[in-house]
Design an enzyme around this catalytic site. Structure first.
Site, mmCIF file in Angstrom:
data_model
loop_
_atom_site.group_PDB
_atom_site.id
_atom_site.type_symbol
_atom_site.label_atom_id
_atom_site.label_comp_id
_atom_site.label_asym_id
_atom_site.label_seq_id
_atom_site.Cartn_x
_atom_site.Cartn_y
_atom_site.Cartn_z
ATOM 1 N N GLY A 240 0.823 -1.206 0.000
ATOM 2 C CA GLY A 240 0.000 0.000 0.000
ATOM 3 C C GLY A 240 0.854 1.250 0.000
ATOM 4 C CB SER A 241 -0.107 4.716 0.632
ATOM 5 O OG SER A 241 -0.700 4.561 1.902
ATOM 6 N N GLY A 245 2.048 2.532 5.286
ATOM 7 C CA GLY A 245 3.219 1.700 5.575
ATOM 8 C C GLY A 245 3.935 2.160 6.844
ATOM 9 C CD GLU A 262 6.926 -5.430 -2.281
ATOM 10 O OE1 GLU A 262 7.210 -4.427 -2.965
ATOM 11 O OE2 GLU A 262 7.680 -6.412 -2.193
ATOM 12 C CB CYS A 296 3.391 -0.033 -7.002
ATOM 13 S SG CYS A 296 3.555 -1.691 -7.669
HETATM 14 P P1 NAD Z 1 -3.468 2.289 1.188
HETATM 15 O O1 NAD Z 1 -2.163 2.443 1.879
HETATM 16 O O2 NAD Z 1 -4.455 3.380 1.306
HETATM 17 O O3 NAD Z 1 -4.221 0.967 1.717
HETATM 18 C C1 NAD Z 1 -3.612 -0.304 1.669
HETATM 19 C C2 NAD Z 1 -4.257 -1.235 2.678
HETATM 20 O O4 NAD Z 1 -3.979 -0.793 4.007
HETATM 21 C C3 NAD Z 1 -5.769 -1.315 2.579
HETATM 22 O O5 NAD Z 1 -6.137 -2.676 2.614
HETATM 23 C C4 NAD Z 1 -6.248 -0.606 3.826
HETATM 24 O O6 NAD Z 1 -7.465 -1.124 4.299
HETATM 25 C C5 NAD Z 1 -5.141 -0.909 4.827
HETATM 26 N N1 NAD Z 1 -5.001 0.029 5.939
HETATM 27 C C6 NAD Z 1 -5.334 1.332 5.990
HETATM 28 N N2 NAD Z 1 -4.979 1.860 7.195
HETATM 29 C C7 NAD Z 1 -4.408 0.864 7.912
HETATM 30 C C8 NAD Z 1 -3.815 0.766 9.211
HETATM 31 N N3 NAD Z 1 -3.720 1.814 10.029
HETATM 32 N N4 NAD Z 1 -3.299 -0.408 9.604
HETATM 33 C C9 NAD Z 1 -3.344 -1.497 8.786
HETATM 34 N N5 NAD Z 1 -3.894 -1.460 7.547
HETATM 35 C C10 NAD Z 1 -4.408 -0.306 7.122
HETATM 36 O O7 NAD Z 1 -3.117 1.960 -0.333
HETATM 37 P P2 NAD Z 1 -4.081 1.865 -1.593
HETATM 38 O O8 NAD Z 1 -4.652 3.201 -1.864
HETATM 39 O O9 NAD Z 1 -4.993 0.704 -1.453
HETATM 40 O O10 NAD Z 1 -3.022 1.473 -2.725
HETATM 41 C C11 NAD Z 1 -2.212 2.389 -3.401
HETATM 42 C C12 NAD Z 1 -0.790 2.358 -2.904
HETATM 43 O O11 NAD Z 1 -0.294 1.032 -2.885
HETATM 44 C C13 NAD Z 1 0.153 3.150 -3.809
HETATM 45 O O12 NAD Z 1 1.021 3.916 -3.033
HETATM 46 C C14 NAD Z 1 0.904 2.054 -4.548
HETATM 47 O O13 NAD Z 1 2.168 2.434 -5.021
HETATM 48 C C15 NAD Z 1 0.989 0.994 -3.509
HETATM 49 N N6 NAD Z 1 1.214 -0.301 -4.129
HETATM 50 C C16 NAD Z 1 2.455 -0.858 -4.041
HETATM 51 C C17 NAD Z 1 2.731 -2.071 -4.677
HETATM 52 C C18 NAD Z 1 4.108 -2.683 -4.616
HETATM 53 O O14 NAD Z 1 4.256 -3.807 -5.025
HETATM 54 N N7 NAD Z 1 5.127 -1.976 -4.151
HETATM 55 C C19 NAD Z 1 1.709 -2.713 -5.386
HETATM 56 C C20 NAD Z 1 0.462 -2.125 -5.453
HETATM 57 C C21 NAD Z 1 0.216 -0.920 -4.816
#
Ligand code: NAD
Length: 490
Positions: A240-241, A245, A262, A296
């Site tokens: 995720g973001s 992260g 990631e 990503c």
């Molecule tokens: P996000 O960070 O908003 O959410 C990701 C996940 O985290 C969701 O399932 C969400 O429910 C959960 N989450 C939110 N708050 C949390 C907390 N406090 N504790 C635990 N979990 C929590 O990301 P998004 O908007 O779903 O995805 C986009 C981001 O993901 C972009 O930054 C993208 O670059 C990244 N991404 C990275 C890869 C990689 O392989 N490096 C792949 C795909 C996406």
């Protein structure tokens, strides 16, 4: 794909959570999942209550501690994972249709990277589950003569938290590796796109995996937080973001949990001096625009020699004019909608801010012809320096930035000059030049002249702010194994 396109139908959704091998309705708030191409509610599911999250973790804990998965002979685990991959593949069309509906991914991407590739990833892990990694260190003739082996043990219960843009690929690569290692899992898909992960539980049930090995819960931040702080979770595999992260890392610190992160990227495409991009200008742009720029590893910074800038700008005008934004069911579409209106508005705002600060539009693609949907046409921004926010921040939308460089040293400095380090693309006449350049790039992946077909046996992950840990293949499995030295006197 022909049938899918002809039918344009959402699959029959699964509404229940999957806990301890059982389908169970959520006891939390109702979540309306939206179709970003139509703006309508696609399906509603009840989220997990925190008690249900605890129950899912307890089920995974029991399944792990009883050992019927974690100490099962690798060959047997491998067989079951192959059966799971078969069942997942059987659902290919439903899962693909589900991805088109909940993510808005164009059908060409939904049927390939989002599903077919996920199957190949699961199969690779299934093969790797059978591998004996034990190393015999042999005898030591020191003060106490002894013998040693190094064994690899599964880490335990893994929380797999996924991002919305590639729900099934991320699930397959993280959960699949954890399972191959002998771990048990609790999966939390993004609340923006949880439906295909719930649909996947049909494959888990049909494959006959032991109860508690795969659990899937749906929820928001509170559920993620519970997973990230629960004492019975040994490892968090997060995609995720960067912002979330950081939270995950802070949450994990109390329990000293294992982590893989990631995170985001702002990847470069470097056109080396002398390279003529005319034959592949479309491809260079399509690489960051597919999935609406919500990738990503999207190579959204294009670095060109300064004396080639104008020529490449002209090639880009032609290329973007040919990129279709709109109906994700249309096989000719490259750019589908962005996931939510607030996300699209945020991307547009970042572009507007850049233009106000003196940037210019180098090229633009045609607008969507759809009556609804959170679409944004592709745009290539120029006239900015490498430190400009639009050249530094991950936008996660269909926006490229064209940056001129003076010489190769300047190109390398610019390529490495962001907080991220996920992926880099190099275009050159002679691949050897690209291979030499790769050594100077701070990037987890370097694709030269487009790289090649997706390899489920090759590692993927970030340098710097793009996170740590690696996905796929042997590298992916090792993220879920602890190293144990076993020694005895002779
Ligand atoms: P996000 O960070 O908003 O959410 C990701 C996940 O985290 C969701 O399932 C969400 O429910 C959960 N989450 C939110 N708050 C949390 C907390 N406090 N504790 C635990 N979990 C929590 O990301 P998004 O908007 O779903 O995805 C986009 C981001 O993901 C972009 O930054 C993208 O670059 C990244 N991404 C990275 C890869 C990689 O392989 N490096 C792949 C795909 C996406």
């Amino acid at each position: 794909m022909t049938n899918l396109v002809a039918e344009r139908r959402a699959p029959e959704w699964v509404s229940d959570l999957h806990i301890d091998g059982q389908a169970e309705p959520g006891q939390g708030k109702i979540l309306d999942v939206l179709n970003p191409a139509t703006e309508r509610v696609l399906h509603s599911v009840a989220q997990a209550s925190l008690d249900q999250v605890d129950a899912a973790i307890a089920a995974a804990r029991r399944a792990f501690d009883r050992g019927y998965w974690s100490t099962m002979p690798g060959e047997e685990r491998s067989k079951l994972l192959h059966t799971f991959a078969d069942e997942f593949e059987r659902l290919h069309d439903e899962l693909s249709a589900g991805i088109v509906c909940e993510v808005g991914s164009p059908v060409t991407l939904a049927t390939s990277l989002q599903t077919a590739v996920a199957v190949s990833v699961l199969r690779t892990y299934a093969d790797l589950a059978a591998r004996d990694r034990t190393v015999d260190l042999g005898q030591d003739s020191g003060t106490i003569a002894s013998q040693s082996v190094v064994a690899y043990r599964p880490m335990g219960v893994v929380a797999v938290i996924t991002a919305y843009n590639l729900p099934l690929l991320i699930l397959a690569r993280a959960m699949g590796a954890a399972l191959a290692a002998g771990c048990t899992t609790v999966v939390l898909p993004s609340p923006k796109a949880p439906l295909t992960s719930l649909l996947m539980t049909r494959a888990a049930a049909a494959a006959g995996l032991p109860d508690g090995v795969i659990n899937v819960v749906v929820g928001g931040q509170d559920v993620g937080q519970r997973l990230g702080t629960h004492p019975d979770v040994d490892k968090v595999a997060f995609t995720g973001s960067v912002t979330v992260g950081r939270h995950i890392m802070a949450q994990a610190s109390n329990g000293l949990k294992r982590l893989s992160l990631e995170l985001g990227g702002k990847s470069p495409s470097i056109l080396m001096p002398g390279f003529d991009a005319a034959p592949i200008a479309y491809e260079i742009h399509a690489r960051y625009l597919r999935n609406g720029g919500q990738g990503c590893a999207a190579p959204a910074r294009i670095l060109v020699p300064q004396d080639y800038y104008d020529e490449f700008a002209e090639l880009s005008r032609v290329a973007l004019s040919e990129i279709k934004t709109g109906d994700p069911w249309d096989p000719g579409t490259t750019v589908g909608p962005l996931i939510r209106p607030e996300h699209r508005d945020g991307v547009r705002r970042q572009v507007q801010d850049a233009l106000q600060d003196g940037a210019s539009v180098v090229a633009e693609g045609p607008s969507s012809d759809q009556p609804a949907g959170w679409f944004m046409s592709p745009v290539l921004i120029g006239g900015v320096g490498p430190a400009a926010p639009i050249a530094q921040e991950e936008l996660f939308g269909p926006v490229g930035v064209l940056l001129p460089y003076r010489d190769l040293d300047d190109a390398i400095e610019q390529a490495n000059g962001t907080a991220f380090g996920l992926s880099a693309n190099v275009y050159c006449d002679n691949s050897q030049d690209g291979i030499e350049l790769a050594a100077k790039l701070k990037s987890g992946t370097v694709a030269i002249n487009g790289g090649g077909a997706f390899r489920p046996d090759a590692p993927f992950g970030g340098f710097k702010g793009s996170g740590f840990g690696r996905e796929y293949g042997e590298w992916g499995v090792r993220e879920f194994l602890e190293v144990q030295h076993v020694q005895w006197p002779l």
